[in-house]
Design an enzyme around this catalytic site. Structure first.
Site, short mmCIF file in Angstrom:
data_model
loop_
_atom_site.label_atom_id
_atom_site.label_comp_id
_atom_site.label_asym_id
_atom_site.label_seq_id
_atom_site.Cartn_x
_atom_site.Cartn_y
_atom_site.Cartn_z
N ASP A 134 0.85 -1.19 0.00
CA ASP A 134 0.00 0.00 0.00
C ASP A 134 0.89 1.23 0.00
O ASP A 134 2.03 1.20 0.45
CB ASP A 134 -0.87 0.03 1.27
N ARG A 185 -1.79 -0.61 -8.38
CA ARG A 185 -3.16 -0.22 -8.05
C ARG A 185 -3.17 1.31 -8.13
O ARG A 185 -2.31 1.96 -7.52
CB ARG A 185 -3.53 -0.65 -6.64
N ARG A 290 -11.20 6.60 6.31
CA ARG A 290 -12.47 6.35 5.59
C ARG A 290 -13.48 7.46 5.91
O ARG A 290 -14.17 7.95 5.04
CB ARG A 290 -13.09 5.00 5.98
P1 FDA Z 1 -14.56 9.39 -3.63
O1 FDA Z 1 -14.67 8.96 -2.20
O2 FDA Z 1 -13.72 10.57 -3.99
O3 FDA Z 1 -16.01 9.55 -4.18
C1 FDA Z 1 -16.25 10.14 -5.46
C2 FDA Z 1 -17.68 9.85 -5.88
O4 FDA Z 1 -17.89 8.42 -6.00
C3 FDA Z 1 -18.73 10.30 -4.91
O5 FDA Z 1 -18.98 11.65 -5.03
C4 FDA Z 1 -19.89 9.40 -5.30
O6 FDA Z 1 -20.47 9.84 -6.50
C5 FDA Z 1 -19.20 8.08 -5.59
N1 FDA Z 1 -19.13 7.24 -4.36
C6 FDA Z 1 -18.06 7.08 -3.56
N2 FDA Z 1 -18.36 6.28 -2.52
C7 FDA Z 1 -19.64 5.95 -2.65
C8 FDA Z 1 -20.54 5.14 -1.91
N3 FDA Z 1 -20.16 4.52 -0.78
N4 FDA Z 1 -21.80 5.02 -2.35
C9 FDA Z 1 -22.21 5.64 -3.48
N5 FDA Z 1 -21.41 6.43 -4.23
C10 FDA Z 1 -20.15 6.57 -3.84
N6 FDA Z 1 -5.23 5.40 -0.68
C11 FDA Z 1 -3.90 5.57 -0.46
O7 FDA Z 1 -3.46 6.71 -0.25
N7 FDA Z 1 -3.06 4.49 -0.45
C12 FDA Z 1 -3.50 3.23 -0.71
O8 FDA Z 1 -2.69 2.28 -0.71
C13 FDA Z 1 -4.89 3.04 -0.95
N8 FDA Z 1 -5.42 1.81 -1.19
C14 FDA Z 1 -6.73 1.68 -1.56
C15 FDA Z 1 -7.24 0.43 -1.94
C16 FDA Z 1 -8.53 0.31 -2.44
C17 FDA Z 1 -9.05 -1.02 -2.86
C18 FDA Z 1 -9.37 1.47 -2.53
C19 FDA Z 1 -10.75 1.39 -3.08
C20 FDA Z 1 -8.89 2.69 -2.10
C21 FDA Z 1 -7.58 2.82 -1.60
N9 FDA Z 1 -7.10 4.03 -1.17
C22 FDA Z 1 -5.74 4.17 -0.93
C23 FDA Z 1 -8.04 5.16 -0.88
C24 FDA Z 1 -8.15 6.12 -2.06
O9 FDA Z 1 -6.96 6.86 -2.19
C25 FDA Z 1 -9.32 7.10 -1.85
O10 FDA Z 1 -9.06 7.86 -0.69
C26 FDA Z 1 -10.68 6.45 -1.72
O11 FDA Z 1 -10.84 5.35 -2.58
C27 FDA Z 1 -11.79 7.49 -2.02
O12 FDA Z 1 -11.78 7.87 -3.37
P2 FDA Z 1 -12.78 7.23 -4.47
O13 FDA Z 1 -12.09 7.27 -5.79
O14 FDA Z 1 -13.19 5.88 -4.00
O15 FDA Z 1 -14.05 8.14 -4.56
#
Ligand code: FDA
Length: 308
Positions: A134, A185, A290
């Site tokens: 990670d 990733r 989170r």
């Molecule tokens: P974000 O949270 O920005 O959401 C954007 C949009 O997506 C929302 O406005 C909504 O439309 C939709 N959405 C999101 N969540 C939703 C929900 N629960 N229900 C409905 N709609 C939703 N970070 C890091 O720094 N180091 C790492 O090693 C990792 N590893 C990692 C592994 C995995 C498998 C994941 C999924 C994430 C990580 N991360 C991480 C975290 C990552 O950097 C990030 O902070 C989160 O994934 C949040 O960004 P998102 O792209 O998921 O969407």
């Protein structure tokens, strides 16, 4: 990120770092955290993975822990990961593992950290499994990339790492890691970083994320897209379809407890989907990241608390 979102994120990460808040939360917040943490124990986590596998979803297991104070703790985590890899092999669940370099001692002694991660990677290689490093906050970016490059140089190509779209440097890192055939990733990034090194605006982070997705998909390197964002998922699907990139050339990854219906839907559509499944007792820093990501995650926790 919008100014409101950024303020929320910064405030939550700062408040969560406060000693009193931390102590109270650890004492009373465990039940709330169960929305995002699969189990306290390895056995419990494996049972969750079996349930996911039955729905066509693969897993990556993460034994929670980071920012340790003594190298003895790192050895304990190393041994836990070795037990985890053996247990995955015995139970035949479809899961690889993800670990945090600081959990293996990165902030204390880089050489010892390398040796710990190497031992885990060697055990995984023996069992035909894969280890993801990670990516943590920026003081560790280069060191993490160096570790994974060295593992590859020593024949441990069953290892990969994570690249964060919010960092300005990530385009160059992805280009270099593609050349080294290091599996990645791609994620937005979850830590508090200064504007001197990281994009702040949501649209800038997303644009960079899309650029990195295109680079990795074009390269033919098997890549994981770690996001719950519909726009990022739709972009990946469309990009792959337009260029005849097969569904098996990449996978979507999401976190345990988030968008479980969407994970199942993507799997039914024939995409490869992997759920990141954390377990163990060191849940606090993972949990507060989170909550910091999205105000909506606070609602999920509150709903959980009241049992709906
Ligand atoms: P974000 O949270 O920005 O959401 C954007 C949009 O997506 C929302 O406005 C909504 O439309 C939709 N959405 C999101 N969540 C939703 C929900 N629960 N229900 C409905 N709609 C939703 N970070 C890091 O720094 N180091 C790492 O090693 C990792 N590893 C990692 C592994 C995995 C498998 C994941 C999924 C994430 C990580 N991360 C991480 C975290 C990552 O950097 C990030 O902070 C989160 O994934 C949040 O960004 P998102 O792209 O998921 O969407």
């Amino acid at each position: 990120m919008s100014i409101g979102t950024e303020l929320y994120r910064k405030t939550l990460l700062t408040v969560a770092g406060n000693k009193i808040v931390r102590t109270l939360s650890i004492k009373y917040g465990k039940r709330l955290a169960s929305r995002f943490i699969s189990s306290d124990t390895l056995q419990g986590a494996l049972a969750e993975v079996e349930a996911l596998n039955r729905k066509g979803i693969m897993a990556t297991l993460d034994h929670l822990g980071e920012g340790i104070k003594h190298l003895g703790e790192a050895k304990g985590y190393r041994d836990e990961y070795i037990r985890l890899i053996e247990a995955i092999a015995r139970s035949k669940v479809h899961s690889n593992v993800s670990l945090k370099p600081t959990q293996m001692g990165l902030a204390l002694n880089r050489r010892a950290c390398y040796d710990n991660i190497r031992a885990v990677a060697a055990k995984a290689q023996e069992n035909g499994n894969f280890v993801r490093l990670d990516m943590e906050d920026s003081p560790y970016t280069q060191a993490t990339i160096d570790i994974v490059r060295r593992l590859h140089a020593e024949g441990m190509t069953n290892t990969g790492t994570v690249i964060q779209a919010y960092l300005y440097r990530s385009g160059q890192d992805v280009a270099e890691l593609i050349r080294g055939r290091v599996r990645l990733r791609l994620v937005k990034g979850a830590y508090k970083e200064p504007v001197s090194i990281a994009y702040r605006k949501t649209s800038d982070v997303s644009d960079n994320f899309k650029k990195l997705i295109a680079m990795t998909l074009d390269s033919g390197l098997y890549t994981a897209i770690g996001s719950h964002d519909d726009r990022i998922i739709a972009y990946t699907k469309a990009y792959a379809e337009e260029r005849n990139i097969p569904k098996k050339a990449f996978e979507f990854q999401m976190l345990y407890g988030l968008r479980m219906n969407e994970q199942e839907r993507l799997a039914r559509e024939g995409y490869r989907v992997r759920c990141y499944v954390p377990y163990g007792s060191m849940w606090y820093p993972y949990y507060t990241r989170r909550l910091a990501e999205k105000p909506a995650n606070l609602w999920l926790v509150l709903k959980n608390m009241f049992g709906s």
